[in-house]
Design a protein around this motif. Structure first.
Motif, mmCIF file in Angstrom:
data_model
loop_
_atom_site.group_PDB
_atom_site.id
_atom_site.type_symbol
_atom_site.label_atom_id
_atom_site.label_comp_id
_atom_site.label_asym_id
_atom_site.label_seq_id
_atom_site.Cartn_x
_atom_site.Cartn_y
_atom_site.Cartn_z
ATOM 1 N N ASP A 67 0.859 -1.185 0.000
ATOM 2 C CA ASP A 67 0.000 0.000 0.000
ATOM 3 C C ASP A 67 0.901 1.243 0.000
ATOM 4 N N PRO A 68 0.684 2.175 -0.944
ATOM 5 C CA PRO A 68 1.582 3.342 -1.030
ATOM 6 C C PRO A 68 1.597 4.199 0.235
ATOM 7 N N ASN A 69 0.588 4.049 1.089
ATOM 8 C CA ASN A 69 0.579 4.852 2.322
ATOM 9 C C ASN A 69 1.489 4.297 3.414
ATOM 10 N N VAL A 70 1.986 3.069 3.191
ATOM 11 C CA VAL A 70 2.875 2.489 4.209
ATOM 12 C C VAL A 70 4.291 3.017 3.981
ATOM 13 N N THR A 71 4.871 3.584 5.029
ATOM 14 C CA THR A 71 6.201 4.182 4.858
ATOM 15 C C THR A 71 7.309 3.371 5.526
ATOM 16 N N ASP A 72 6.928 2.438 6.386
ATOM 17 C CA ASP A 72 7.963 1.682 7.117
ATOM 18 C C ASP A 72 8.695 0.661 6.241
ATOM 19 N N PHE A 73 8.023 0.188 5.209
ATOM 20 C CA PHE A 73 8.627 -0.824 4.346
ATOM 21 C C PHE A 73 8.478 -0.396 2.898
ATOM 22 N N GLN A 74 9.306 -0.990 2.040
ATOM 23 C CA GLN A 74 9.127 -0.714 0.616
ATOM 24 C C GLN A 74 9.344 -1.963 -0.228
ATOM 25 N N ILE A 75 8.940 -1.852 -1.486
ATOM 26 C CA ILE A 75 9.102 -2.991 -2.397
ATOM 27 C C ILE A 75 10.586 -3.372 -2.444
ATOM 28 N N GLY A 76 10.844 -4.652 -2.395
ATOM 29 C CA GLY A 76 12.236 -5.130 -2.441
ATOM 30 C C GLY A 76 12.784 -5.470 -1.067
ATOM 31 N N ASP A 77 12.115 -5.010 -0.002
ATOM 32 C CA ASP A 77 12.600 -5.337 1.348
ATOM 33 C C ASP A 77 12.480 -6.831 1.599
ATOM 34 N N ARG A 78 13.529 -7.413 2.198
ATOM 35 C CA ARG A 78 13.455 -8.808 2.643
ATOM 36 C C ARG A 78 12.953 -8.795 4.073
ATOM 37 N N VAL A 79 11.870 -9.511 4.308
ATOM 38 C CA VAL A 79 11.261 -9.464 5.643
ATOM 39 C C VAL A 79 10.908 -10.856 6.148
ATOM 40 N N SER A 80 10.755 -10.941 7.452
ATOM 41 C CA SER A 80 10.317 -12.185 8.049
ATOM 42 C C SER A 80 9.082 -11.893 8.890
ATOM 43 N N VAL A 81 8.131 -12.811 8.860
ATOM 44 C CA VAL A 81 6.889 -12.623 9.604
ATOM 45 C C VAL A 81 7.059 -13.344 10.944
ATOM 46 N N GLY A 82 7.161 -12.562 11.997
ATOM 47 C CA GLY A 82 7.390 -13.145 13.318
ATOM 48 C C GLY A 82 6.215 -13.988 13.769
ATOM 49 N N HIS A 83 5.039 -13.455 13.589
ATOM 50 C CA HIS A 83 3.816 -14.172 13.942
ATOM 51 C C HIS A 83 2.823 -13.978 12.821
ATOM 52 N N VAL A 84 2.079 -15.017 12.496
ATOM 53 C CA VAL A 84 0.994 -14.803 11.537
ATOM 54 C C VAL A 84 -0.236 -14.272 12.263
ATOM 55 N N HIS A 85 -0.310 -14.506 13.585
ATOM 56 C CA HIS A 85 -1.414 -13.982 14.391
ATOM 57 C C HIS A 85 -0.936 -12.704 15.079
ATOM 58 N N ILE A 86 -1.838 -11.752 15.223
ATOM 59 C CA ILE A 86 -1.421 -10.451 15.757
ATOM 60 C C ILE A 86 -2.264 -10.065 16.972
ATOM 61 N N PRO A 87 -1.600 -9.779 18.097
ATOM 62 C CA PRO A 87 -2.341 -9.312 19.277
ATOM 63 C C PRO A 87 -2.765 -7.853 19.093
ATOM 64 N N CYS A 88 -3.786 -7.431 19.861
ATOM 65 C CA CYS A 88 -4.295 -6.061 19.690
ATOM 66 C C CYS A 88 -3.398 -5.022 20.338
ATOM 67 N N MET A 89 -2.586 -5.442 21.292
ATOM 68 C CA MET A 89 -1.635 -4.597 22.009
ATOM 69 C C MET A 89 -2.265 -3.646 23.028
ATOM 70 N N HIS A 90 -3.599 -3.714 23.202
ATOM 71 C CA HIS A 90 -4.170 -2.791 24.197
ATOM 72 C C HIS A 90 -5.163 -3.448 25.150
ATOM 73 N N CYS A 91 -5.434 -4.761 24.985
ATOM 74 C CA CYS A 91 -6.373 -5.403 25.919
ATOM 75 C C CYS A 91 -5.638 -5.768 27.207
ATOM 76 N N GLU A 92 -6.384 -6.290 28.141
ATOM 77 C CA GLU A 92 -5.792 -6.641 29.434
ATOM 78 C C GLU A 92 -4.668 -7.678 29.291
ATOM 79 N N TYR A 93 -4.872 -8.681 28.386
ATOM 80 C CA TYR A 93 -3.847 -9.709 28.190
ATOM 81 C C TYR A 93 -2.573 -9.079 27.625
ATOM 82 N N CYS A 94 -2.748 -8.277 26.585
ATOM 83 C CA CYS A 94 -1.580 -7.657 25.955
ATOM 84 C C CYS A 94 -0.833 -6.782 26.945
#
Ligand SMILES: [Zn+2]
Ligand SMILES: [Zn+2]
Length: 338
Positions: A67-94
């Motif tokens: 998506d052109p609005n994403v600035t953290d990464f760009q085409i050609g970057d080699r990346v690894s997906v740490g988790h395929v599942h994503i926590p919300c980061m703001h609930c009590e568990y997180c």
């Protein structure tokens, strides 16, 4: 594109499907490597779910569209997906450090799964779980951020300190990762397994004591710990016999860390009286937090944890099932490269 679907126990099929489209704020990666995880092997062998799906969650790839609005990464970057599942980061568990317990965690995933030529990532993946692969790290080595992150969490929950005596039960891929990590943390490492071959690898990777499991396993551990027992026992494999063994070779007040996922439904018994009076501490360590996977990439790029040494095979999507059929004690990590 090609993707390998799991249809039932030991039944897989390579299908041709359309390349997924990434949602707004997301990205599409061309998969370079996906690790064949022990949990995938168990699902391939024993799945009871009728769902036809593409497994594979230890994914590395190259961004081919974003998506052109994403600035953290760009085409050609080699990346690894740490988790395929994503926590919300703001609930009590997180907020209390148990991100894998987040109610959102499993509702977000990648499309279709790592055993495919391309994978679509959501904005949440890019924001929280995708990590740029460090220079000098192969895409195959980078797939280890997930398993290594899980090991790091178990080590952290066990509060292992330098010179602690730690018994690792099971010398498969996870067991060997524990050995490498614990060696760097200056723990005294004991490894127990039935396979002599795997134990030889554990010594090569830094275990001070390797014990081929037999009737004298507990005695051997007690002998090397002045009769006291180990500070922590990490179970990368578990059944009743192993649980009893762990309780017998841990010291008073020591830790038993259950790291092994159940393969089928299990009920295990504990000697309540012994467990209570000896002040044992038993807990499970499931998955990892995002800071742990980030840290895992640093361990991998530092080469202090030599994950490359655990890669024993590489297969294409067409031979995934065959690779599972032919696994032996000599296989540690198999990497799928589409
Ligand atoms: Zn995994
Ligand atoms: Zn949450």
């Amino acid at each position: 594109m090609k993707a390998t679907f799991l249809l039932g126990p030991m039944t897989m099929e390579v299908r041709s499907i359309s390349v997924p489209k990434h949602p707004p704020g997301g990205a599409l990666i061309k998969v370079l490597s996906t690790g064949l995880c022990g949990s995938d092997i168990n699902r391939i062998r024993y799945t009871t779910s009728g769902e036809v799906r593409v497994l594979g969650h230890e994914i590395s790839g190259e961004i081919v569209s974003i998506d052109p609005n994403v600035t953290d990464f760009q085409i050609g970057d080699r990346v690894s997906v740490g988790h395929v599942h994503i926590p919300c980061m703001h609930c009590e568990y997180c907020r209390h450090g148990a991100q894998a317990m987040c109610r959102q965690f499993k509702t977000i995933t990648v499309e279709p799964g790592g055993y495919a030529e391309y994978v679509a990532l959501t904005h949440d993946h890019l924001a929280h779980s995708v990590i740029r692969i460090s220079a000098g790290v192969s895409s195959a080595a980078a797939t280890f951020i997930d398993p290594l992150g899980c090991c790091m969490r178990a080590v952290r929950l066990s509060e292992i300190r330098a010179f602690d005596r730690v018994v690792v039960i099971g010398a498969g891929t996870m067991g060997q990762l524990f050995v490498m990590l614990l060696k760097e943390l200056h723990a005294e490492v004991f490894v127990v397994d039935i396979s002599k071959y795997r134990l030889e690898h554990a010594s090569k990777f830094g275990a001070q004591h390797t014990i081929q499991s037999d009737n004298n396993t507990v005695e051997s551990i007690l002998k090397f710990t002045n009769g006291k027992g180990a500070d922590t026992v990490i179970l990368s494999f578990l059944n009743q016999e192993i649980l009893d063994l762990a309780a017998d070779c841990v010291r008073e007040g020591g830790n038993i860390c259950i790291f092994a996922p159940p393969i089928q439904e299990h009920r295990l018994e504990i000697d309540y009286s012994k467990f209570f009076r000896r002040g044992l501490r038993m807990f499970s360590s499931y998955s990892s937090n995002l800071d742990e996977i980030e840290n895992a990439m640093m361990w991998i790029s530092s080469k202090k944890v030599n994950v490359e040494a655990l890669i024993t095979g590489t297969v294409g999507l067409d031979y995934l099932l065959e690779a599972v059929e032919n696994l032996t004690e000599k296989d540690f990590k198999v990497i799928v490269q589409p």
